[in-house]
Design a protein around this motif. Structure first.
Motif, short mmCIF file in Angstrom:
data_model
loop_
_atom_site.label_atom_id
_atom_site.label_comp_id
_atom_site.label_asym_id
_atom_site.label_seq_id
_atom_site.Cartn_x
_atom_site.Cartn_y
_atom_site.Cartn_z
N LYS A 20 -1.10 8.48 24.93
CA LYS A 20 -0.13 7.84 24.05
C LYS A 20 -0.10 6.38 24.47
CE LYS A 20 3.35 10.66 24.78
NZ LYS A 20 4.69 11.25 24.68
N ALA A 21 -1.23 5.75 24.36
CA ALA A 21 -1.34 4.38 24.83
C ALA A 21 -1.61 3.46 23.65
CB ALA A 21 -2.47 4.26 25.85
N ILE A 22 -1.53 2.20 23.93
CA ILE A 22 -1.73 1.25 22.84
C ILE A 22 -3.18 0.83 22.71
CG2 ILE A 22 0.61 0.33 22.79
CD1 ILE A 22 -2.06 -1.57 24.62
N SER A 155 -0.19 15.99 45.89
CA SER A 155 0.57 15.11 44.99
C SER A 155 0.41 13.62 45.29
CB SER A 155 2.05 15.52 44.95
OG SER A 155 2.57 15.68 46.24
N ARG A 159 -0.72 11.08 42.40
CA ARG A 159 0.08 9.90 42.10
C ARG A 159 -0.80 8.65 42.09
NH1 ARG A 159 2.30 6.51 46.45
NH2 ARG A 159 3.40 4.80 45.45
N LYS A 162 -2.88 8.60 38.91
CA LYS A 162 -2.03 8.31 37.75
C LYS A 162 -1.64 6.84 37.73
CE LYS A 162 2.34 9.51 37.56
NZ LYS A 162 3.62 10.25 37.53
N ASN A 163 -1.27 6.30 38.88
CA ASN A 163 -0.81 4.90 38.93
C ASN A 163 -1.92 3.91 38.62
OD1 ASN A 163 1.82 5.53 39.43
ND2 ASN A 163 1.79 5.03 41.61
N LEU A 166 -1.99 3.95 34.89
CA LEU A 166 -0.78 3.34 34.32
C LEU A 166 -0.79 1.82 34.50
CD1 LEU A 166 1.93 5.94 35.42
CD2 LEU A 166 1.11 5.51 33.11
N ARG A 167 -1.23 1.37 35.67
CA ARG A 167 -1.28 -0.08 35.91
C ARG A 167 -2.29 -0.74 34.99
NH1 ARG A 167 1.52 -1.53 40.46
NH2 ARG A 167 2.05 0.19 41.84
N ILE A 169 -3.03 0.29 31.97
CA ILE A 169 -2.39 0.23 30.66
C ILE A 169 -1.41 -0.93 30.62
CG2 ILE A 169 -0.88 1.44 29.02
CD1 ILE A 169 -2.14 4.07 30.02
N SER A 170 -0.63 -1.09 31.69
CA SER A 170 0.32 -2.21 31.76
C SER A 170 -0.41 -3.53 31.70
CB SER A 170 1.14 -2.12 33.06
OG SER A 170 2.00 -1.01 33.04
N ILE A 173 -1.28 -4.30 28.17
CA ILE A 173 -0.09 -4.73 27.44
C ILE A 173 0.23 -6.18 27.79
CG2 ILE A 173 2.41 -4.39 27.18
CD1 ILE A 173 1.89 -1.39 27.72
N LYS A 174 0.14 -6.52 29.07
CA LYS A 174 0.45 -7.88 29.50
C LYS A 174 -0.54 -8.87 28.90
CE LYS A 174 1.53 -8.65 33.86
NZ LYS A 174 1.30 -8.59 35.33
#
Lengths: 177, 222
Positions: A20-22, A155, A159, A162-163, A166-167, A169-170, A173-174
């Motif tokens: 569900k990303a841009i 875990s 993590r 996953k990070n 996520l980073r 993706i961020s 966006i930036k």
């Protein structure tokens, strides 16, 4: 977003599942992200093994070597101690010459990365069958990669993976702002 | 951010520390559970790392060396003559974490080796062994390097669930006022921890972008 980690044989594959990303998956999983995923996950795996802990969820500390369990045997045998005098019974780090873990690599794969032993030598294959697969009758299984059905990384490694995504993706966006 | 031990336990089958990871933090129950599980595994890892290095994960200082007699016993069995808190390894194998339904974290040694753990940590006050502490007492914390790793995970948990009110964010006119506002929602955390955790939530980054506030992030956050 889900990072899927599938294990088989001597390798695990990390890739993105539904997003569900841009941005499209190829933009997220660029060369730098693939390299980061591969190298940082591999570092985390080796770090954990060096402490004597399995990177596979539910396994925790590796079973003691034969010398501790049985009062004799590896690594306190004359031949091992002569060639590797610094090899101690603790921690159980699967390291003698270092070649087994040095042979663990990461490679880019479409949409993700693979981590494993690629084209292992006969000797490394024996070690994989012993440690990773537990096929030696006298040696406890000491898994390094989550290659069995239903296996997961611990875990903190999940993590980490996953990070990284996520980073990324961020970052997209930036940059788009 | 302080992560202190709220309670210790010392029974025949349980030598443990109960730690509140989320004091004064607004985090959902599900996120608390998930976060406590990650923190628990990190603690198991770091405690084992420090014990391998013969040092306390609480104070960070090296353990006192073994007595002559005990060293002889260990080396006689082919084990290293160092204070790594293992002879057979059964106590360290029993180091475990328990996570409650609301994310309460308990770390310790459970089962028949709990007494050995108390021997080293002396929660009971009855141990005559040299103190070789690997679990924090009430009011104590793990050493700073371990706390730093835990704080990063907790900051990510806050970033995951935080609801930043638009009106409040729009009051930010500078980097320092921006982080001052954020610290209301990330209490006790450094700017670095806050920024790093925000980058693990793309929805939050998108919201800040839409409000024109991304410029206040330094760009690394690692």
């Amino acid at each position: 977003m889900a990072t899927v980690i599938k294990g088989k044989g001597f390798k695990v594959t990390i890739k993105l599942d539904t997003l569900k990303a841009i941005a499209d998956p190829k933009k997220i999983m660029n060369a730098k992200t693939q390299k980061d995923l591969g190298s940082k996950t591999l570092d985390a795996i080796k770090d954990r093994v060096a402490i004597g802990l399995s990177p596979v969820k539910g396994v925790r500390r590796y079973m003691a070597y034969a010398s501790t369990r049985n009062g004799k045997g590896y690594p306190n045998t004359p031949d091992i101690q002569k060639k590797f005098p610094n090899k101690s019974t603790r921690p159980v780090n699967l390291k003698l010459s270092g070649e087994f873990l040095d042979a663990l690599e990461h490679k880019k794969k479409s949409g993700g990365v693979e981590i494993g032993w690629f084209n292992p030598t006969r000797h490394i294959k024996n070690l994989i069958e012993t440690h990773q697969q537990g096929l030696h009758p006298d040696v406890p299984r000491r898994q390094v990669l989550p290659t069995d059905e239903g296996n997961e990384f611990v875990s903190p490694i999940q993590r980490l993976i996953k990070n990284i995504v996520l980073r990324r993706i961020s970052e997209i966006i930036k940059k788009g702002s | 951010m302080a992560i202190t031990t709220k309670k210790t336990n010392s029974t025949a089958t349980r030598t443990s520390s109960e730690i509140d990871l989320f004091e004064n933090l607004t985090v959902s129950r599900a996120t608390k559970r998930e976060t406590a599980e990650v923190v628990g595994e990190i603690l198991i890892q770091e405690i084992n790392r420090d014990l391998n290095d013969q040092k306390s994960p609480v104070s960070g200082t090296k353990f006192r060396g073994l007595s002559k007699g005990y060293k002889k016993i260990k080396t006689g069995r082919g084990e290293p003559g160092v204070p790594n808190l293992e002879l057979t390894g059964s106590m360290r194998d029993s180091l475990d974490v328990r996570v409650g339904a609301s994310g309460q974290l308990e770390i310790g040694v459970f089962g028949p080796d709990a007494g050995k753990a108390d021997g080293h940590n002396n929660f009971s006050g009855d141990s005559s062994l040299p103190l070789r502490q690997f679990l924090p007492r009430e009011g104590e914390e793990f050493r700073s390097g371990i706390r730093r790793k835990i704080n990063e995970v907790i900051a990510e948990a806050v970033a995951k669930d935080v609801k930043l009110p638009v009106k409040r964010l729009q009051e930010a006119t500078s980097k320092s006022s921006f982080f001052q506002i954020l610290r209301e929602f990330f209490p006790g955390m450094s700017n670095r921890e806050i920024e790093s955790s925000i980058l693990t939530n793309p929805d939050l980054v998108r919201r800040l972008r839409d409000l024109g506030l991304l410029g206040f992030l330094s760009g690394n956050g690692n």
